[in-house]
Motif scaffolding. Sequence first.
Motif, PDB file in Angstrom:
ATOM      1  N   SER A 111      47.944  36.132  44.789  1.00 15.30           N
ATOM      2  CA  SER A 111      47.696  36.660  43.667  1.00 15.30           C
ATOM      3  C   SER A 111      47.440  38.174  43.525  1.00 15.30           C
ATOM      4  O   SER A 111      47.221  38.805  44.806  1.00 15.30           O
ATOM      5  CB  SER A 111      46.632  35.735  43.032  1.00 15.30           C
ATOM      6  N   SER A 112      47.053  38.533  42.349  1.00 13.31           N
ATOM      7  CA  SER A 112      46.546  39.970  42.341  1.00 13.31           C
ATOM      8  C   SER A 112      45.140  40.026  42.947  1.00 13.31           C
ATOM      9  O   SER A 112      44.399  39.376  42.811  1.00 13.31           O
ATOM     10  CB  SER A 112      46.600  40.476  40.980  1.00 13.31           C
ATOM     11  N   ASN A 138      49.264  42.734  44.213  1.00 11.06           N
ATOM     12  CA  ASN A 138      49.258  41.404  44.605  1.00 11.06           C
ATOM     13  C   ASN A 138      49.037  41.450  46.002  1.00 11.06           C
ATOM     14  O   ASN A 138      49.281  42.392  46.870  1.00 11.06           O
ATOM     15  CB  ASN A 138      50.671  40.593  44.436  1.00 11.06           C
ATOM     16  N   LEU A 139      48.369  40.575  46.347  1.00 11.91           N
ATOM     17  CA  LEU A 139      47.942  40.374  47.978  1.00 11.91           C
ATOM     18  C   LEU A 139      48.009  38.767  48.394  1.00 11.91           C
ATOM     19  O   LEU A 139      48.006  38.201  47.698  1.00 11.91           O
ATOM     20  CB  LEU A 139      46.590  40.901  48.427  1.00 11.91           C
ATOM     21  N   ARG A 140      48.086  38.482  49.636  1.00 11.79           N
ATOM     22  CA  ARG A 140      48.385  37.091  50.299  1.00 11.79           C
ATOM     23  C   ARG A 140      46.982  37.072  51.231  1.00 11.79           C
ATOM     24  O   ARG A 140      46.995  37.955  52.166  1.00 11.79           O
ATOM     25  CB  ARG A 140      49.654  37.112  51.027  1.00 11.79           C
ATOM     26  N   LEU A 158      41.630  44.215  52.986  1.00  9.38           N
ATOM     27  CA  LEU A 158      43.203  43.852  52.207  1.00  9.38           C
ATOM     28  C   LEU A 158      43.084  44.717  51.227  1.00  9.38           C
ATOM     29  O   LEU A 158      44.094  45.406  50.419  1.00  9.38           O
ATOM     30  CB  LEU A 158      43.135  42.424  51.950  1.00  9.38           C
ATOM     31  N   THR A 159      41.907  44.814  50.381  1.00 18.12           N
ATOM     32  CA  THR A 159      41.865  45.624  49.065  1.00 18.12           C
ATOM     33  C   THR A 159      41.035  46.935  49.030  1.00 18.12           C
ATOM     34  O   THR A 159      41.298  47.651  47.868  1.00 18.12           O
ATOM     35  CB  THR A 159      41.106  44.663  47.998  1.00 18.12           C
ATOM     36  N   ASN A 160      40.892  47.522  50.231  1.00 18.55           N
ATOM     37  CA  ASN A 160      40.131  48.730  50.266  1.00 18.55           C
ATOM     38  C   ASN A 160      39.115  48.830  49.249  1.00 18.55           C
ATOM     39  O   ASN A 160      39.054  49.716  48.322  1.00 18.55           O
ATOM     40  CB  ASN A 160      41.354  49.845  50.144  1.00 18.55           C
TER      41      ASN A 160
END
Length: 563
Positions: A111-112, A138-140, A158-160
Amino acid sequence: MDEYNQAAALDPTNSDYKLAADLARSHAVTALIQTAVKDRIRGDTAGERAALARGLELDPRNIEVSEHLYELADDSIRSESKPLYEQAASRIGGPVELLPATGLHSFHVHSSARQVIPQVFKAYGLDCTLDDSVHSGNLRLDVDDASFDQAMRVLSLLTNTFYVPLDPHRAVVASDTTDNRKRFMRQVLETLYLPGMNKDDMGEVGNLAKNVFEISSATLDQDSGTITIRAPETTVNAFNSTLRDLVDGHNQVMLEVRIIQLAHTSQRQTGVTPPQSVSAYNIYAEEQSILNANQSLVQQIISSGLASPGDTLAILGILLASGQVSSSLFSNGIAVFGGGITQSAFSPGGFTGNLALNSADTRELDRLELRLGDGEAGTVRSGTKYPIQTSSFSSLSPTVPSIPGLTGAGSSSALSSLLSGLSSAVPNIPQVQYQDLGMTLKVTPKVMRDNDVALTVDLKIDALSGSSINDNPILDSRTYSGVVTLPEGQGAVIASELDSQQSKAISGTPGLSEIPGLSNLTSNNVQNTGSTLLIVITPHVIRGTQDAGHTPMLRIDKSTNVH
Protein backbone atom coordinates in the motif's frame (compact mmCIF):
# COMPACT_ATOMS: atom_id res chain seq x y z
CA MET A 1 65.68 11.05 59.77
CA ASP A 2 65.94 9.02 63.00
CA GLU A 3 69.73 9.09 62.88
CA TYR A 4 69.82 12.85 62.38
CA ASN A 5 67.40 13.31 65.27
CA GLN A 6 69.67 11.14 67.43
CA ALA A 7 72.69 13.22 66.40
CA ALA A 8 70.80 16.43 67.24
CA ALA A 9 69.97 15.04 70.68
CA LEU A 10 73.62 14.15 71.32
CA ASP A 11 74.89 17.56 70.13
CA PRO A 12 72.15 20.18 70.61
CA THR A 13 74.54 23.05 69.79
CA ASN A 14 74.94 21.89 66.17
CA SER A 15 71.98 23.24 64.20
CA ASP A 16 72.95 21.35 61.02
CA TYR A 17 71.66 18.07 62.47
CA LYS A 18 68.24 19.60 63.16
CA LEU A 19 68.04 21.06 59.62
CA ALA A 20 69.11 17.74 58.08
CA ALA A 21 66.42 15.91 60.08
CA ASP A 22 63.77 18.37 58.87
CA LEU A 23 64.93 17.91 55.27
CA ALA A 24 64.81 14.11 55.57
CA ARG A 25 61.31 14.36 57.09
CA SER A 26 60.17 16.52 54.15
CA HIS A 27 61.50 13.97 51.65
CA ALA A 28 59.77 11.12 53.49
CA VAL A 29 56.43 12.97 53.55
CA THR A 30 56.74 13.77 49.82
CA ALA A 31 57.38 10.10 49.03
CA LEU A 32 54.30 9.10 51.06
CA ILE A 33 52.16 11.67 49.22
CA GLN A 34 53.32 10.26 45.87
CA THR A 35 52.47 6.75 47.07
CA ALA A 36 49.01 7.94 48.14
CA VAL A 37 48.40 9.54 44.72
CA LYS A 38 49.33 6.29 42.96
CA ASP A 39 47.00 4.32 45.26
CA ARG A 40 44.23 6.83 44.53
CA ILE A 41 44.66 6.30 40.78
CA ARG A 42 44.57 2.51 41.22
CA GLY A 43 41.48 2.77 43.43
CA ASP A 44 43.26 1.46 46.54
CA THR A 45 41.53 3.56 49.18
CA ALA A 46 43.04 1.63 52.10
CA GLY A 47 46.58 2.11 50.82
CA GLU A 48 45.95 5.82 50.20
CA ARG A 49 44.55 6.26 53.71
CA ALA A 50 47.51 4.42 55.29
CA ALA A 51 50.12 6.47 53.38
CA LEU A 52 48.45 9.78 54.28
CA ALA A 53 48.10 8.73 57.93
CA ARG A 54 51.81 7.95 58.09
CA GLY A 55 52.64 11.31 56.43
CA LEU A 56 50.42 13.16 58.94
CA GLU A 57 52.17 11.30 61.78
CA LEU A 58 55.59 12.45 60.52
CA ASP A 59 54.56 16.07 59.88
CA PRO A 60 51.22 17.03 61.48
CA ARG A 61 51.47 20.60 60.11
CA ASN A 62 52.02 19.63 56.47
CA ILE A 63 49.42 21.42 54.32
CA GLU A 64 49.70 19.01 51.36
CA VAL A 65 48.90 15.98 53.52
CA SER A 66 45.88 17.80 54.95
CA GLU A 67 44.58 18.68 51.47
CA HIS A 68 44.89 15.05 50.33
CA LEU A 69 43.01 13.93 53.43
CA TYR A 70 40.24 16.41 52.57
CA GLU A 71 40.07 14.90 49.07
CA LEU A 72 39.82 11.42 50.57
CA ALA A 73 36.95 12.60 52.78
CA ASP A 74 35.19 14.17 49.80
CA ASP A 75 35.49 10.89 47.88
CA SER A 76 33.91 9.04 50.80
CA ILE A 77 31.01 11.49 50.89
CA ARG A 78 30.46 11.28 47.13
CA SER A 79 30.47 7.47 47.25
CA GLU A 80 27.55 7.39 49.67
CA SER A 81 24.16 6.62 48.17
CA LYS A 82 21.81 9.58 47.87
CA PRO A 83 18.08 9.53 48.58
CA LEU A 84 15.81 8.92 45.63
CA TYR A 85 14.36 12.44 45.65
CA GLU A 86 17.89 13.97 45.74
CA GLN A 87 19.02 11.90 42.75
CA ALA A 88 15.93 12.99 40.81
CA ALA A 89 16.42 16.63 41.78
CA SER A 90 19.87 16.75 40.15
CA ARG A 91 18.38 16.17 36.68
CA ILE A 92 16.20 18.48 34.64
CA GLY A 93 14.53 15.63 32.79
CA GLY A 94 15.49 12.76 30.53
CA PRO A 95 14.50 12.21 26.91
CA VAL A 96 10.99 11.03 26.05
CA GLU A 97 10.96 7.33 25.17
CA LEU A 98 8.25 5.26 23.52
CA LEU A 99 6.78 2.32 25.37
CA PRO A 100 5.71 -0.11 22.64
CA ALA A 101 3.84 -3.30 23.43
CA THR A 102 6.00 -6.37 23.80
CA GLY A 103 5.82 -9.20 21.34
CA LEU A 104 6.74 -9.98 17.73
CA HIS A 105 4.58 -9.14 14.72
CA SER A 106 4.58 -10.03 11.03
CA PHE A 107 3.67 -7.64 8.20
CA HIS A 108 2.74 -8.47 4.59
CA VAL A 109 1.21 -5.31 3.13
CA HIS A 110 1.32 -3.56 -0.23
CA SER A 111 0.00 0.00 0.00
CA SER A 112 1.04 3.65 0.21
CA ALA A 113 3.59 4.77 2.79
CA ARG A 114 1.11 7.06 4.56
CA GLN A 115 -1.13 4.01 5.22
CA VAL A 116 1.58 1.47 6.08
CA ILE A 117 3.34 3.62 8.72
CA PRO A 118 0.27 4.11 11.01
CA GLN A 119 -0.56 0.41 10.62
CA VAL A 120 2.88 -0.65 11.89
CA PHE A 121 2.73 1.75 14.86
CA LYS A 122 -0.76 0.59 15.80
CA ALA A 123 0.38 -3.05 15.82
CA TYR A 124 2.60 -2.20 18.79
CA GLY A 125 -0.02 -0.11 20.59
CA LEU A 126 1.25 3.30 19.49
CA ASP A 127 -0.20 6.28 17.64
CA CYS A 128 1.69 8.41 15.15
CA THR A 129 1.19 11.71 13.35
CA LEU A 130 2.53 12.01 9.80
CA ASP A 131 4.19 15.20 8.66
CA ASP A 132 3.36 16.64 5.23
CA SER A 133 6.90 15.80 4.11
CA VAL A 134 6.16 12.03 4.15
CA HIS A 135 5.66 10.83 0.57
CA SER A 136 2.57 8.82 -0.37
CA GLY A 137 4.30 6.44 -2.76
CA ASN A 138 3.40 2.72 -2.81
CA LEU A 139 5.64 0.20 -1.06
CA ARG A 140 5.64 -3.52 -0.20
CA LEU A 141 6.49 -4.56 3.38
CA ASP A 142 7.18 -8.24 4.11
CA VAL A 143 8.54 -8.86 7.64
CA ASP A 144 8.10 -11.95 9.84
CA ASP A 145 8.41 -12.02 13.64
CA ALA A 146 9.88 -8.54 14.03
CA SER A 147 10.27 -6.55 17.22
CA PHE A 148 9.42 -2.84 17.34
CA ASP A 149 13.02 -1.73 16.78
CA GLN A 150 13.45 -4.12 13.85
CA ALA A 151 10.20 -3.04 12.24
CA MET A 152 11.08 0.66 12.64
CA ARG A 153 14.52 0.08 11.09
CA VAL A 154 13.03 -1.60 8.03
CA LEU A 155 10.26 0.98 7.75
CA SER A 156 12.70 3.91 7.88
CA LEU A 157 14.79 2.36 5.10
CA LEU A 158 11.77 1.82 2.89
CA THR A 159 10.16 5.23 3.44
CA ASN A 160 13.27 7.36 4.22
CA THR A 161 11.64 8.66 7.41
CA PHE A 162 12.41 9.01 11.12
CA TYR A 163 10.24 9.40 14.16
CA VAL A 164 10.41 11.59 17.27
CA PRO A 165 8.51 10.56 20.45
CA LEU A 166 5.97 13.05 21.75
CA ASP A 167 5.10 11.00 24.84
CA PRO A 168 5.38 7.30 25.72
CA HIS A 169 2.50 6.38 23.36
CA ARG A 170 2.66 8.93 20.52
CA ALA A 171 5.24 9.93 17.93
CA VAL A 172 5.56 12.21 14.91
CA VAL A 173 6.98 10.81 11.65
CA ALA A 174 8.74 13.02 9.08
CA SER A 175 10.90 12.64 6.01
CA ASP A 176 14.56 12.13 6.91
CA THR A 177 16.14 15.41 5.81
CA THR A 178 18.53 17.80 7.49
CA ASP A 179 15.92 20.51 7.81
CA ASN A 180 13.38 18.13 9.33
CA ARG A 181 15.90 16.83 11.88
CA LYS A 182 16.69 20.40 12.93
CA ARG A 183 12.97 21.11 13.06
CA PHE A 184 11.72 18.06 15.01
CA MET A 185 14.71 16.72 16.96
CA ARG A 186 15.02 18.15 20.48
CA GLN A 187 18.23 20.20 20.83
CA VAL A 188 20.36 20.32 24.00
CA LEU A 189 22.63 23.27 24.78
CA GLU A 190 25.67 22.44 26.89
CA THR A 191 28.95 24.17 27.78
CA LEU A 192 31.89 21.84 28.31
CA TYR A 193 35.07 22.85 30.12
CA LEU A 194 38.39 21.71 28.70
CA PRO A 195 40.84 21.70 31.62
CA GLY A 196 44.57 21.79 30.97
CA MET A 197 44.32 21.98 27.17
CA ASN A 198 46.39 24.31 25.07
CA LYS A 199 45.04 26.14 22.03
CA ASP A 200 46.07 23.43 19.59
CA ASP A 201 44.29 20.70 21.59
CA MET A 202 41.18 22.86 21.90
CA GLY A 203 41.20 23.38 18.14
CA GLU A 204 41.28 19.61 17.64
CA VAL A 205 38.27 19.27 19.97
CA GLY A 206 36.38 21.81 17.87
CA ASN A 207 37.22 19.92 14.67
CA LEU A 208 36.08 16.68 16.33
CA ALA A 209 32.68 18.20 17.18
CA LYS A 210 32.09 19.62 13.69
CA ASN A 211 33.61 16.97 11.42
CA VAL A 212 33.05 13.70 13.30
CA PHE A 213 29.84 14.34 15.24
CA GLU A 214 28.49 16.83 12.65
CA ILE A 215 27.59 19.38 15.31
CA SER A 216 27.18 22.54 13.29
CA SER A 217 26.53 24.74 16.34
CA ALA A 218 29.85 24.37 18.19
CA THR A 219 31.44 27.55 19.61
CA LEU A 220 34.98 27.37 20.98
CA ASP A 221 36.17 29.97 23.51
CA GLN A 222 39.98 29.90 23.73
CA ASP A 223 40.15 32.44 26.57
CA SER A 224 37.84 30.67 29.02
CA GLY A 225 38.77 27.17 27.80
CA THR A 226 35.21 26.06 26.98
CA ILE A 227 33.22 24.74 24.05
CA THR A 228 29.46 25.30 23.74
CA ILE A 229 27.53 22.81 21.59
CA ARG A 230 23.92 22.53 20.54
CA ALA A 231 22.76 19.15 19.20
CA PRO A 232 20.36 16.29 19.94
CA GLU A 233 20.83 14.73 23.36
CA THR A 234 22.10 11.44 21.97
CA THR A 235 24.77 13.29 20.00
CA VAL A 236 25.73 15.39 23.02
CA ASN A 237 26.02 12.28 25.21
CA ALA A 238 28.20 10.56 22.63
CA PHE A 239 30.42 13.65 22.34
CA ASN A 240 30.71 13.89 26.14
CA SER A 241 31.73 10.24 26.38
CA THR A 242 34.37 10.63 23.68
CA LEU A 243 35.73 13.85 25.20
CA ARG A 244 35.87 12.23 28.63
CA ASP A 245 37.99 9.41 27.24
CA LEU A 246 40.28 11.92 25.54
CA VAL A 247 40.79 13.96 28.71
CA ASP A 248 41.27 10.91 30.95
CA GLY A 249 43.56 9.35 28.36
CA HIS A 250 46.26 11.97 28.85
CA ASN A 251 49.20 10.83 30.90
CA GLN A 252 50.41 13.13 33.63
CA VAL A 253 53.96 13.35 34.90
CA MET A 254 55.29 15.08 37.99
CA LEU A 255 58.87 16.23 37.50
CA GLU A 256 60.95 16.67 40.62
CA VAL A 257 63.70 19.17 39.75
CA ARG A 258 66.61 19.70 42.14
CA ILE A 259 69.04 22.52 41.40
CA ILE A 260 72.36 22.31 43.25
CA GLN A 261 75.03 25.00 42.83
CA LEU A 262 78.43 24.28 44.38
CA ALA A 263 81.07 27.01 44.75
CA HIS A 264 84.63 26.43 46.02
CA THR A 265 87.23 29.08 46.82
CA SER A 266 90.71 28.18 48.09
CA GLN A 267 93.72 30.41 48.79
CA ARG A 268 97.01 28.93 50.04
CA GLN A 269 100.17 30.88 50.83
CA THR A 270 103.32 29.01 51.98
CA GLY A 271 107.10 29.49 52.03
CA VAL A 272 109.55 32.19 53.07
CA THR A 273 109.81 35.63 51.55
CA PRO A 274 113.51 36.69 51.56
CA PRO A 275 114.57 40.36 51.80
CA GLN A 276 113.64 42.18 48.65
CA SER A 277 115.98 45.19 49.25
CA VAL A 278 119.31 45.97 51.04
CA SER A 279 120.25 49.44 52.37
CA ALA A 280 124.00 50.44 52.45
CA TYR A 281 125.40 53.62 54.04
CA ASN A 282 128.61 55.20 55.48
CA ILE A 283 128.83 54.89 59.26
CA TYR A 284 130.70 58.17 59.85
CA ALA A 285 128.22 60.16 57.74
CA GLU A 286 125.22 58.65 59.50
CA GLU A 287 126.76 59.29 62.96
CA GLN A 288 127.36 62.95 62.17
CA SER A 289 123.85 63.29 60.74
CA ILE A 290 122.27 61.96 63.96
CA LEU A 291 124.51 64.07 66.22
CA ASN A 292 123.88 67.26 64.25
CA ALA A 293 120.12 66.69 64.38
CA ASN A 294 120.19 66.35 68.19
CA GLN A 295 122.74 69.00 69.36
CA SER A 296 120.78 69.97 72.46
CA LEU A 297 120.63 66.38 73.69
CA VAL A 298 124.35 65.89 72.98
CA GLN A 299 125.25 68.97 75.11
CA GLN A 300 123.13 67.65 77.98
CA ILE A 301 124.93 64.26 77.89
CA ILE A 302 128.40 65.91 77.87
CA SER A 303 127.52 68.44 80.61
CA SER A 304 126.14 65.69 82.87
CA GLY A 305 129.43 63.73 82.53
CA LEU A 306 127.86 60.64 80.95
CA ALA A 307 130.30 60.72 78.04
CA SER A 308 133.37 62.70 76.96
CA PRO A 309 133.06 65.15 74.07
CA GLY A 310 135.10 63.01 71.65
CA ASP A 311 133.43 59.69 72.41
CA THR A 312 130.84 59.79 69.60
CA LEU A 313 129.94 56.10 69.86
CA ALA A 314 129.06 56.47 73.57
CA ILE A 315 127.02 59.58 72.91
CA LEU A 316 125.21 57.84 70.06
CA GLY A 317 124.50 54.76 72.23
CA ILE A 318 123.09 56.95 75.03
CA LEU A 319 120.79 58.72 72.56
CA LEU A 320 119.46 55.48 71.16
CA ALA A 321 119.09 53.87 74.62
CA SER A 322 117.18 56.85 75.98
CA GLY A 323 114.53 56.46 73.30
CA GLN A 324 114.80 60.11 72.35
CA VAL A 325 116.34 59.29 68.98
CA SER A 326 115.28 56.50 66.59
CA SER A 327 116.38 55.47 63.14
CA SER A 328 115.01 52.93 60.64
CA LEU A 329 118.58 51.82 59.96
CA PHE A 330 118.66 49.92 63.23
CA SER A 331 115.26 48.22 62.95
CA ASN A 332 116.49 45.18 60.98
CA GLY A 333 120.10 45.02 62.23
CA ILE A 334 123.30 46.10 60.48
CA ALA A 335 126.50 44.49 59.16
CA VAL A 336 129.73 46.57 59.32
CA PHE A 337 132.60 46.31 56.89
CA GLY A 338 135.68 48.47 56.04
CA GLY A 339 137.62 50.84 58.37
CA GLY A 340 138.37 54.47 59.08
CA ILE A 341 136.40 57.11 57.29
CA THR A 342 135.34 54.53 54.67
CA GLN A 343 133.81 52.24 57.27
CA SER A 344 130.33 51.34 56.00
CA ALA A 345 127.34 49.14 56.88
CA PHE A 346 124.38 47.57 55.19
CA SER A 347 120.94 46.72 56.55
CA PRO A 348 119.02 43.85 54.89
CA GLY A 349 115.21 43.75 54.78
CA GLY A 350 113.13 41.48 56.94
CA PHE A 351 112.39 37.80 56.35
CA THR A 352 108.69 36.81 56.24
CA GLY A 353 107.42 33.27 56.79
CA ASN A 354 104.01 32.41 55.29
CA LEU A 355 101.78 29.49 56.28
CA ALA A 356 98.17 30.42 55.58
CA LEU A 357 95.13 28.55 54.17
CA ASN A 358 91.75 30.11 53.43
CA SER A 359 89.10 27.79 51.97
CA ALA A 360 85.37 28.35 51.54
CA ASP A 361 82.65 26.06 50.17
CA THR A 362 79.09 27.22 49.48
CA ARG A 363 76.09 25.17 48.42
CA GLU A 364 72.80 26.52 47.16
CA LEU A 365 69.84 24.16 46.93
CA ASP A 366 66.49 24.62 45.23
CA ARG A 367 63.74 22.06 44.77
CA LEU A 368 60.78 22.40 42.43
CA GLU A 369 57.91 20.17 41.34
CA LEU A 370 56.24 20.48 37.94
CA ARG A 371 53.02 18.66 37.08
CA LEU A 372 52.82 18.35 33.31
CA GLY A 373 50.69 16.52 30.81
CA ASP A 374 52.05 14.10 28.26
CA GLY A 375 53.96 16.20 25.72
CA GLU A 376 53.46 19.45 27.66
CA ALA A 377 56.52 21.66 28.09
CA GLY A 378 57.47 23.13 31.45
CA THR A 379 59.95 25.97 31.99
CA VAL A 380 62.00 26.76 35.10
CA ARG A 381 63.87 30.07 35.34
CA SER A 382 66.37 31.02 38.04
CA GLY A 383 68.22 34.33 37.88
CA THR A 384 67.62 38.03 37.38
CA LYS A 385 66.49 40.43 34.68
CA TYR A 386 69.17 42.83 33.47
CA PRO A 387 68.17 46.09 31.74
CA ILE A 388 69.89 46.76 28.40
CA GLN A 389 69.36 50.04 26.59
CA THR A 390 68.44 49.31 22.99
CA SER A 391 67.70 52.84 21.75
CA SER A 392 66.90 56.35 22.92
CA PHE A 393 64.49 59.03 21.82
CA SER A 394 65.33 62.72 21.78
CA SER A 395 63.57 65.82 20.44
CA LEU A 396 66.98 66.93 19.02
CA SER A 397 66.08 70.54 19.84
CA PRO A 398 65.95 72.46 23.12
CA THR A 399 63.31 74.85 21.77
CA VAL A 400 59.74 74.61 22.96
CA PRO A 401 56.64 76.47 21.70
CA SER A 402 55.86 79.73 23.45
CA ILE A 403 52.70 79.46 25.53
CA PRO A 404 52.15 82.33 27.98
CA GLY A 405 51.55 81.08 31.49
CA LEU A 406 52.81 77.62 30.54
CA THR A 407 56.06 77.96 28.61
CA GLY A 408 56.36 81.64 29.36
CA ALA A 409 57.36 82.96 32.76
CA GLY A 410 54.38 85.26 33.18
CA SER A 411 54.76 87.56 36.15
CA SER A 412 57.04 85.38 38.22
CA SER A 413 60.82 85.77 37.95
CA ALA A 414 61.37 82.37 39.58
CA LEU A 415 59.50 80.66 36.79
CA SER A 416 61.66 82.47 34.27
CA SER A 417 64.88 80.95 35.62
CA LEU A 418 63.27 77.51 35.88
CA LEU A 419 62.03 77.71 32.30
CA SER A 420 65.45 78.76 31.00
CA GLY A 421 67.05 75.75 32.68
CA LEU A 422 64.51 73.36 31.19
CA SER A 423 64.64 74.91 27.71
CA SER A 424 68.43 74.58 27.47
CA ALA A 425 68.32 70.80 28.07
CA VAL A 426 67.60 68.30 25.34
CA PRO A 427 65.24 65.58 26.65
CA ASN A 428 66.56 62.04 26.19
CA ILE A 429 64.21 59.09 26.73
CA PRO A 430 65.90 55.64 26.77
CA GLN A 431 64.28 52.45 25.46
CA VAL A 432 65.18 49.49 27.70
CA GLN A 433 64.86 45.77 27.11
CA TYR A 434 65.18 43.35 30.04
CA GLN A 435 67.36 40.31 29.38
CA ASP A 436 67.04 37.14 31.46
CA LEU A 437 70.31 36.29 33.17
CA GLY A 438 70.81 32.95 34.86
CA MET A 439 69.40 29.53 34.07
CA THR A 440 66.44 28.68 31.85
CA LEU A 441 65.43 25.01 31.88
CA LYS A 442 62.72 23.68 29.56
CA VAL A 443 61.63 20.05 29.96
CA THR A 444 59.03 18.15 27.91
CA PRO A 445 58.09 14.66 29.20
CA LYS A 446 56.70 11.88 27.02
CA VAL A 447 55.40 8.66 28.58
CA MET A 448 56.37 5.54 26.64
CA ARG A 449 54.40 2.31 26.37
CA ASP A 450 56.39 0.58 29.13
CA ASN A 451 55.95 3.60 31.46
CA ASP A 452 59.46 4.82 30.76
CA VAL A 453 59.64 8.59 30.42
CA ALA A 454 61.46 10.34 27.58
CA LEU A 455 62.61 13.82 28.61
CA THR A 456 63.44 16.47 26.04
CA VAL A 457 65.74 18.88 27.88
CA ASP A 458 66.74 22.38 26.74
CA LEU A 459 69.13 24.17 29.10
CA LYS A 460 70.38 27.72 28.61
CA ILE A 461 72.69 29.73 30.88
CA ASP A 462 73.23 33.46 30.22
CA ALA A 463 75.68 35.71 32.08
CA LEU A 464 77.51 38.99 31.64
CA SER A 465 80.97 38.61 30.14
CA GLY A 466 82.35 41.76 31.76
CA SER A 467 83.00 43.63 28.49
CA SER A 468 80.82 45.77 26.27
CA ILE A 469 80.54 47.22 22.77
CA ASN A 470 79.15 50.74 22.38
CA ASP A 471 78.14 50.67 26.06
CA ASN A 472 76.09 47.51 25.42
CA PRO A 473 77.14 44.54 27.56
CA ILE A 474 78.28 41.32 25.91
CA LEU A 475 76.46 38.19 27.11
CA ASP A 476 78.01 34.77 27.53
CA SER A 477 75.58 31.99 26.66
CA ARG A 478 75.75 28.24 27.09
CA THR A 479 73.09 25.90 25.74
CA TYR A 480 72.41 22.19 25.92
CA SER A 481 69.69 20.20 24.17
CA GLY A 482 69.14 16.49 24.40
CA VAL A 483 66.70 13.63 24.91
CA VAL A 484 67.06 11.06 27.68
CA THR A 485 64.81 8.05 28.36
CA LEU A 486 64.77 6.65 31.86
CA PRO A 487 62.49 4.52 34.04
CA GLU A 488 59.98 6.17 36.33
CA GLY A 489 61.46 7.28 39.62
CA GLN A 490 65.06 7.41 38.39
CA GLY A 491 66.85 10.73 37.99
CA ALA A 492 68.81 12.27 35.16
CA VAL A 493 71.76 14.48 36.17
CA ILE A 494 72.97 17.46 34.13
CA ALA A 495 76.30 18.96 35.25
CA SER A 496 77.80 22.22 34.06
CA GLU A 497 81.05 23.84 35.18
CA LEU A 498 80.06 27.47 35.38
CA ASP A 499 83.41 28.94 36.35
CA SER A 500 86.93 27.65 37.03
CA GLN A 501 89.95 29.88 37.69
CA GLN A 502 93.45 29.20 39.02
CA SER A 503 96.21 31.72 39.72
CA LYS A 504 99.71 31.31 41.17
CA ALA A 505 102.14 34.01 42.35
CA ILE A 506 105.78 33.54 43.53
CA SER A 507 107.65 36.08 45.69
CA GLY A 508 111.43 35.65 46.04
CA THR A 509 114.89 36.54 44.80
CA PRO A 510 115.23 36.81 41.01
CA GLY A 511 117.07 33.86 39.58
CA LEU A 512 117.17 31.95 42.87
CA SER A 513 113.38 31.51 43.09
CA GLU A 514 113.29 30.19 39.53
CA ILE A 515 115.59 27.23 40.25
CA PRO A 516 113.57 23.97 40.35
CA GLY A 517 113.34 22.74 43.92
CA LEU A 518 114.26 26.05 45.49
CA SER A 519 111.07 27.66 44.23
CA ASN A 520 109.11 25.64 46.81
CA LEU A 521 111.00 27.41 49.61
CA THR A 522 109.94 30.86 48.49
CA SER A 523 106.54 32.44 49.06
CA ASN A 524 103.83 30.76 46.90
CA ASN A 525 100.34 32.23 46.67
CA VAL A 526 97.94 29.81 44.96
CA GLN A 527 94.24 30.69 44.42
CA ASN A 528 91.62 28.28 43.07
CA THR A 529 88.03 29.29 42.33
CA GLY A 530 85.36 26.99 40.89
CA SER A 531 81.58 26.90 40.53
CA THR A 532 79.54 23.87 39.39
CA LEU A 533 75.84 23.53 38.61
CA LEU A 534 74.04 20.20 39.06
CA ILE A 535 70.45 19.64 37.93
CA VAL A 536 68.69 16.40 38.92
CA ILE A 537 65.39 15.68 37.13
CA THR A 538 63.30 12.78 38.44
CA PRO A 539 60.01 11.94 36.64
CA HIS A 540 57.05 10.32 38.41
CA VAL A 541 54.07 9.08 36.37
CA ILE A 542 51.03 10.06 38.46
CA ARG A 543 48.52 9.13 35.76
CA GLY A 544 49.42 6.33 33.37
CA THR A 545 46.74 5.23 30.94
CA GLN A 546 48.84 2.77 28.93
CA ASP A 547 49.40 -0.82 29.96
CA ALA A 548 52.97 -1.88 30.53
CA GLY A 549 54.54 -3.94 27.77
CA HIS A 550 53.59 -4.16 24.12
CA THR A 551 50.10 -4.55 22.77
CA PRO A 552 49.39 -8.18 21.86
CA MET A 553 49.34 -8.65 18.09
CA LEU A 554 46.31 -10.13 16.34
CA ARG A 555 47.15 -13.17 14.25
CA ILE A 556 44.90 -13.89 11.27
CA ASP A 557 44.77 -17.35 9.77
CA LYS A 558 44.02 -16.92 6.06
CA SER A 559 43.12 -20.56 5.62
CA THR A 560 39.92 -20.07 7.62
CA ASN A 561 36.94 -18.25 6.11
CA VAL A 562 35.19 -16.00 8.56
CA HIS A 563 31.62 -14.84 7.84
